[in-house]
Design a protein around this motif. Structure first.
Motif, PDB file in Angstrom:
ATOM      1  N   GLU A  25      -2.071  42.052 -56.636  1.00 16.03           N
ATOM      2  CA  GLU A  25      -2.886  41.419 -57.660  1.00 16.03           C
ATOM      3  C   GLU A  25      -3.588  42.492 -58.497  1.00 16.03           C
ATOM      4  O   GLU A  25      -4.035  43.510 -57.966  1.00 16.03           O
ATOM      5  N   ALA A  49      -8.697  46.152 -52.734  1.00 15.90           N
ATOM      6  CA  ALA A  49      -8.020  45.516 -51.594  1.00 15.90           C
ATOM      7  C   ALA A  49      -6.523  45.843 -51.587  1.00 15.90           C
ATOM      8  O   ALA A  49      -5.876  45.717 -50.549  1.00 15.90           O
ATOM      9  N   SER A  51      -3.849  44.287 -52.464  1.00 16.14           N
ATOM     10  CA  SER A  51      -3.227  43.207 -51.706  1.00 16.14           C
ATOM     11  C   SER A  51      -2.453  42.290 -52.641  1.00 16.14           C
ATOM     12  O   SER A  51      -2.764  42.193 -53.827  1.00 16.14           O
ATOM     13  N   THR A  53      -2.469  39.134 -52.162  1.00 16.24           N
ATOM     14  CA  THR A  53      -3.148  37.834 -52.127  1.00 16.24           C
ATOM     15  C   THR A  53      -4.661  37.940 -52.264  1.00 16.24           C
ATOM     16  O   THR A  53      -5.375  36.955 -52.104  1.00 16.24           O
ATOM     17  N   PHE A  54      -5.166  39.126 -52.544  1.00 10.07           N
ATOM     18  CA  PHE A  54      -6.619  39.282 -52.621  1.00 10.07           C
ATOM     19  C   PHE A  54      -6.949  40.420 -53.567  1.00 10.07           C
ATOM     20  O   PHE A  54      -6.190  41.376 -53.679  1.00 10.07           O
ATOM     21  N   TYR A  55      -8.066  40.258 -54.283  1.00  7.23           N
ATOM     22  CA  TYR A  55      -8.527  41.379 -55.107  1.00  7.23           C
ATOM     23  C   TYR A  55     -10.016  41.564 -54.919  1.00  7.23           C
ATOM     24  O   TYR A  55     -10.741  40.617 -54.580  1.00  7.23           O
ATOM     25  N   GLU A  56     -10.451  42.787 -55.103  1.00 10.38           N
ATOM     26  CA  GLU A  56     -11.873  43.094 -55.019  1.00 10.38           C
ATOM     27  C   GLU A  56     -12.116  44.353 -55.833  1.00 10.38           C
ATOM     28  O   GLU A  56     -11.405  45.352 -55.665  1.00 10.38           O
ATOM     29  N   HIS A  81      -7.792  38.221 -63.262  1.00  9.64           N
ATOM     30  CA  HIS A  81      -6.965  38.739 -62.167  1.00  9.64           C
ATOM     31  C   HIS A  81      -5.637  38.010 -62.177  1.00  9.64           C
ATOM     32  O   HIS A  81      -5.487  36.989 -62.850  1.00  9.64           O
ATOM     33  N   HIS A  83      -2.311  36.219 -60.117  1.00  8.16           N
ATOM     34  CA  HIS A  83      -1.710  35.650 -58.906  1.00  8.16           C
ATOM     35  C   HIS A  83      -0.229  35.996 -59.028  1.00  8.16           C
ATOM     36  O   HIS A  83       0.386  35.737 -60.067  1.00  8.16           O
ATOM     37  N   THR A  86       1.887  32.570 -57.049  1.00  8.86           N
ATOM     38  CA  THR A  86       1.413  31.191 -57.191  1.00  8.86           C
ATOM     39  C   THR A  86       0.951  30.962 -58.628  1.00  8.86           C
ATOM     40  O   THR A  86       0.943  31.873 -59.443  1.00  8.86           O
ATOM     41  N   SER A  91      -8.034  29.746 -56.875  1.00 12.54           N
ATOM     42  CA  SER A  91      -7.943  29.332 -55.467  1.00 12.54           C
ATOM     43  C   SER A  91      -9.356  29.030 -54.965  1.00 12.54           C
ATOM     44  O   SER A  91     -10.341  29.346 -55.627  1.00 12.54           O
ATOM     45  N   ARG A  92      -9.429  28.470 -53.778  1.00 14.49           N
ATOM     46  CA  ARG A  92     -10.762  28.230 -53.207  1.00 14.49           C
ATOM     47  C   ARG A  92     -11.512  29.545 -53.033  1.00 14.49           C
ATOM     48  O   ARG A  92     -12.722  29.609 -53.155  1.00 14.49           O
ATOM     49  N   THR A  93     -10.752  30.605 -52.749  1.00 18.00           N
ATOM     50  CA  THR A  93     -11.370  31.932 -52.626  1.00 18.00           C
ATOM     51  C   THR A  93     -12.002  32.342 -53.955  1.00 18.00           C
ATOM     52  O   THR A  93     -13.144  32.817 -54.003  1.00 18.00           O
ATOM     53  N   ASP A  94     -11.235  32.137 -55.037  1.00 19.66           N
ATOM     54  CA  ASP A  94     -11.750  32.501 -56.363  1.00 19.66           C
ATOM     55  C   ASP A  94     -13.047  31.757 -56.665  1.00 19.66           C
ATOM     56  O   ASP A  94     -13.995  32.321 -57.207  1.00 19.66           O
TER      57      ASP A  94
ATOM     58  N   VAL B  88     -17.122  41.318 -57.208  1.00 16.76           N
ATOM     59  CA  VAL B  88     -16.132  40.563 -57.967  1.00 16.76           C
ATOM     60  C   VAL B  88     -14.867  40.580 -57.122  1.00 16.76           C
ATOM     61  O   VAL B  88     -14.253  41.630 -56.913  1.00 16.76           O
ATOM     62  N   ALA B  89     -14.528  39.410 -56.591  1.00 18.25           N
ATOM     63  CA  ALA B  89     -13.430  39.324 -55.635  1.00 18.25           C
ATOM     64  C   ALA B  89     -12.819  37.940 -55.699  1.00 18.25           C
ATOM     65  O   ALA B  89     -13.400  37.014 -56.250  1.00 18.25           O
ATOM     66  N   GLY B  90     -11.644  37.808 -55.142  1.00 15.72           N
ATOM     67  CA  GLY B  90     -10.968  36.516 -55.085  1.00 15.72           C
ATOM     68  C   GLY B  90      -9.505  36.742 -54.799  1.00 15.72           C
ATOM     69  O   GLY B  90      -9.146  37.736 -54.174  1.00 15.72           O
ATOM     70  N   ALA B  97     -11.879  29.493 -47.585  1.00 16.92           N
ATOM     71  CA  ALA B  97     -12.938  30.125 -48.369  1.00 16.92           C
ATOM     72  C   ALA B  97     -13.965  29.117 -48.860  1.00 16.92           C
ATOM     73  O   ALA B  97     -15.073  29.486 -49.216  1.00 16.92           O
TER      74      ALA B  97
END
Lengths: 164, 123
Positions: A25, A49, A51, A53-56, A81, A83, A86, A91-94, B88-90, B97
């Motif tokens: 990502e 990250a 990754s 599936t994840f960013y930071e 960011h 994806h 997908t 996402s719920r994380t976002d 800032v993350a996701g 989550a």
């Protein structure tokens, strides 16, 4: 209703960044003058990250860039960011981690090799609201504007072009 | 004895909209307790129930991330500047989550282990 109005050259740079980092990502910011709601300065950020599936944001780069915006009377107008497998929907994380209620959260999906899905959202207190993305063709004619409004599902993409 | 504290937009509801507030304390933990006495609820957004700094809040003393200065035990001096920035993350990784809003630490732990796993896998 909110609209994200953004220059074609910035969208192209964001997509290039997302393609470059794919399948990880990619993430970054577009700064603009405080209160202007106009994104003008693209700042690609490192994904600490690294990754798929994840960013930071890297915490030190985050501090440096936020201070620089403060010094220039700018704010993060867009936080973007990608994806990579997908759809371009938060996402719920976002939603959980969205910490800038004034920002446009722009998502780019790079799951298709030849086309990108680009969508923009407000995320305030856990509530996601999609908004149209208006891509401004500044290089050709500042008054010529193409409007894209993506539906909730990639299967039903609404497209409209308003020539003025 | 004043330490300048820069408050991010999302936490300004605790400071009456103020972007910068002042506080006092010999350590970050003391400072947050001091701030909470005037800005009730602020500390709870930064510190978990277990008494650790939230994984997804960045706190800096001057130019340093407090994680490298002992976290809540980081020593403070008069004239220091403390900056708080929500991370800032996701990302697409859609584990539970949603629960992070109410119990941030559980999700943080999940993400930490996930990040560690992908970091190992990348080598």
């Amino acid at each position: 209703m909110h609209v994200l109005s953004i220059d074609r050259s910035i969208i192209d740079a964001i997509v290039a960044h997302a393609r470059r980092d794919h399948p990880d990502e990619a993430c970054g910011v577009v700064a603009g003058a405080v209160g202007s709601d106009t994104p003008t300065r693209h700042i690609p950020m490192d994904n600490a990250a690294r990754s798929m599936t994840f960013y930071e944001f890297d915490s030190m780069e985050h501090l440096r860039v936020w201070r620089e915006m403060d010094d220039r009377d700018e704010e993060p107008v867009v936080i973007y960011h990608s994806h990579t497998a997908t759809e371009a929907y938060p996402s719920r994380t976002d939603v959980s981690f969205a910490g800038e209620p004034g920002a446009h959260y722009l998502l780019v999906s790079t799951r298709e090799p030849d086309s990108e899905e680009i969508r923009s959202f407000r995320i305030v207190d856990g509530v996601v609201t999609e908004e149209p993305v208006q891509i401004v063709e500044a290089g050709i004619d500042p008054h010529a504007v193409q409007s894209y409004m993506f539906g909730q599902s990639p299967a039903t993409v609404d497209y409209e072009c308003s020539g003025r | 004895m004043a330490i300048e504290v820069r408050i991010p937009t999302i936490l300004r509801s605790y400071t009456g909209g103020a972007k910068v507030v002042e506080g006092a304390g010999d350590t970050l933990a003391d400072l947050l307790t001091d701030l909470d006495s005037r800005h009730a609820g602020l500390r709870g957004r930064l510190v978990t129930e277990a008494g650790a700094l939230h994984r997804f809040v960045n706190v800096y003393v001057n130019d340093e991330d407090v994680r490298f200065l002992g976290a809540l035990d980081a020593k403070l001096s008069d004239g220091d500047s403390v900056t708080i920035l929500p991370a800032v993350a996701g990302g697409a990784f859609g584990f539970a989550a949603a629960a992070a809003i109410s119990s941030h630490s559980a999700a943080a732990a999940a993400i930490s282990s996930h990040s560690a796993a992908t970091a190992v896998a990348a080598r």
